[in-house]
Design an enzyme around this catalytic site. Structure first.
Site, mmCIF file in Angstrom:
data_model
loop_
_atom_site.group_PDB
_atom_site.id
_atom_site.type_symbol
_atom_site.label_atom_id
_atom_site.label_comp_id
_atom_site.label_asym_id
_atom_site.label_seq_id
_atom_site.Cartn_x
_atom_site.Cartn_y
_atom_site.Cartn_z
ATOM 1 N N GLY A 45 0.846 -1.199 0.000
ATOM 2 C CA GLY A 45 0.000 0.000 0.000
ATOM 3 C C GLY A 45 0.872 1.236 0.000
ATOM 4 N N ALA A 46 0.575 2.168 -0.884
ATOM 5 C CA ALA A 46 1.490 3.303 -1.069
ATOM 6 C C ALA A 46 1.853 4.026 0.229
ATOM 7 C CB ALA A 46 0.868 4.265 -2.093
ATOM 8 N N GLN A 174 -6.204 -8.821 -2.380
ATOM 9 C CA GLN A 174 -6.213 -7.818 -1.301
ATOM 10 C C GLN A 174 -7.643 -7.487 -0.871
ATOM 11 O OE1 GLN A 174 -4.234 -7.745 -3.988
ATOM 12 N NE2 GLN A 174 -2.388 -6.463 -3.723
ATOM 13 N N ASP A 215 -1.254 4.704 -6.369
ATOM 14 C CA ASP A 215 0.165 4.416 -6.114
ATOM 15 C C ASP A 215 1.060 5.515 -6.660
ATOM 16 O OD1 ASP A 215 -1.360 1.667 -6.199
ATOM 17 O OD2 ASP A 215 0.446 1.419 -5.000
ATOM 18 N N ASN A 225 -2.974 2.749 -10.223
ATOM 19 C CA ASN A 225 -3.545 2.046 -9.093
ATOM 20 C C ASN A 225 -3.669 0.574 -9.449
ATOM 21 O OD1 ASN A 225 -4.648 2.355 -6.328
ATOM 22 N ND2 ASN A 225 -6.513 1.565 -7.267
ATOM 23 N N LYS A 226 -4.099 -0.225 -8.463
ATOM 24 C CA LYS A 226 -4.185 -1.668 -8.664
ATOM 25 C C LYS A 226 -4.895 -2.036 -9.971
ATOM 26 C CE LYS A 226 -2.703 -4.052 -6.633
ATOM 27 N NZ LYS A 226 -1.317 -4.455 -6.955
HETATM 28 C C1 LIG Z 1 -3.852 3.244 -0.029
HETATM 29 S S1 LIG Z 1 -2.960 3.027 -1.451
HETATM 30 C C2 LIG Z 1 -3.045 1.339 -1.596
HETATM 31 C C3 LIG Z 1 -2.791 0.940 -3.011
HETATM 32 O O1 LIG Z 1 -1.703 0.010 -3.039
HETATM 33 C C4 LIG Z 1 -2.211 -1.200 -3.528
HETATM 34 O O2 LIG Z 1 -1.264 -1.922 -4.245
HETATM 35 P P1 LIG Z 1 -0.470 -3.112 -3.480
HETATM 36 O O3 LIG Z 1 -1.468 -3.880 -2.668
HETATM 37 O O4 LIG Z 1 0.146 -3.891 -4.642
HETATM 38 O O5 LIG Z 1 0.585 -2.419 -2.639
HETATM 39 C C5 LIG Z 1 -3.346 -0.768 -4.428
HETATM 40 O O6 LIG Z 1 -2.873 -0.217 -5.631
HETATM 41 C C6 LIG Z 1 -3.993 0.252 -3.569
HETATM 42 O O7 LIG Z 1 -4.850 1.133 -4.193
#
Ligand SMILES: CSC[C@H]1O[C@H](OP(=O)(O)O)[C@H](O)[C@@H]1O
Length: 312
Positions: A45-46, A174, A215, A225-226
């Site tokens: 998560g960013a 997630q 992100d 984003n995801k």
């Molecule tokens: C609150 S930003 C979280 C953001 O990060 C996630 O990616 P990951 O689980 O690969 O770190 C996803 O893009 C979320 O929106």
């Protein structure tokens, strides 16, 4: 509960790969351990990556090669590099100054998430809102409360949340593993859906707003984003549903002019040929596994940060 913190000279973080079955705190004492935790998404998560990066500079103890490894551990979320740089700027002043800077990154994130929750809930109209989410953007993606799911939590606290439709978010789930766990702890009504059901349910009028995290936000508002976010943006546009990005100012990257300049992490074959560890595709099946996509700014209704609402 804090997702990540500095405790007795080490980084303590929730190992998110074990959720929802087990909530286990990991104590991380070296950069190698932290890079591993970042790359296997034990911490993710960013905003959480920004805090991890800052604490990692303390663990690096001035070793520039280790700092560089930490900074590059995952390429898409700008917050990781930003957090490393914010702490590393104090290296000439010594370890205590670096730690103090890293603790400020942590505290600023806590304040930012609270502010985003309020600002996002204020922006949304309606008394019983049905919100669609992708991936996980709650406290597990930050230190506390989170970004888009932080808005959901504020709506719930204000009695304005009808339900959350959470995408499971293949391949690392997630949504199915983390967002449902957080919503359950909040006592917030929710239903889990397959990723591919998102656009259809938007078309069916089942959603009042889509709230996503980010992100990296390019200077023109294009947002990484995801993977799956872009499909929701297209569905929301077609259905006339607001598509809102919720992210701290630290996720805006003025040095990246537009979305085509954002490096998208490809996470390799294993996550795609299997479903949470159970192989489903024939051995050796080649894959493409972009972990993020980019939503063009013209598909975004608003970007809610801890300081402002931006309308591209
Ligand atoms: C609150 S930003 C979280 C953001 O990060 C996630 O990616 P990951 O689980 O690969 O770190 C996803 O893009 C979320 O929106």
């Amino acid at each position: 509960m804090r997702t990540i913190d500095w405790v007795d000279g080490a980084v303590e973080l929730v190992d998110q790969t074990l959720l929802p079955d087990k909530c286990v705190m990991l104590r991380v004492r070296t950069v190698d351990e932290l890079v591993d935790a970042i790359q296997r998404l034990a911490v993710r998560g960013a905003p959480a990556l920004g805090v991890a990066g800052a604490f990692g500079v303390v663990l690096a103890d001035g070793d520039q090669a280790q700092i560089a490894r930490l900074r590059a551990a995952r390429p898409t979320a700008v917050n990781l590099a930003w957090g490393v740089d914010r702490a590393a700027a104090h290296l000439p002043e010594g370890r205590e100054a670096v730690l103090a800077a890293a603790l400020r990154v942590r505290d600023d994130d806590i304040a930012a998430c609270k502010a985003m929750g309020e600002r996002g809930a204020d922006l949304l109209e309606g008394e019983r809102l049905r919100i669609m989410t992708v991936c996980n953007t709650g406290g597990l993606a930050a230190v506390e409360r989170g970004t888009a799911l932080g808005v959901v939590q504020t709506l719930h606290e204000r009695g304005r949340l009808a339900e959350v439709l959470a995408l499971e978010t293949r391949p690392l789930l997630q949504g199915a593993r983390l967002t449902t766990w957080e919503l359950g702890r909040m006592g917030a009504p929710h239903r889990l859906i397959a990723d591919s059901a998102g656009p259809y349910l938007l078309a069916q009028g089942e959603v009042d707003a889509v709230l996503i995290g980010a992100d990296r936000i390019a200077a023109n508002g294009d947002t990484a984003n995801k993977i799956g976010s872009y499909a929701l943006a297209l569905g929301a546009e077609r259905a006339g549903v607001p598509f809102i990005v919720v992210a701290p100012e630290t996720t805006i990257d003025q040095a990246t002019p537009s979305g085509e300049h954002i490096r998208i992490e490809d996470r390799g074959d294993e996550e795609i040929v299997s479903f949470w560890g159970v192989r489903v595709a024939p051995e050796g099946t080649p894959t493409l596994n972009p972990a993020f996509d980019v939503t063009p700014h013209d598909l975004i209704t608003a970007i809610v940060t801890d300081k402002r609402v931006i309308r591209p």
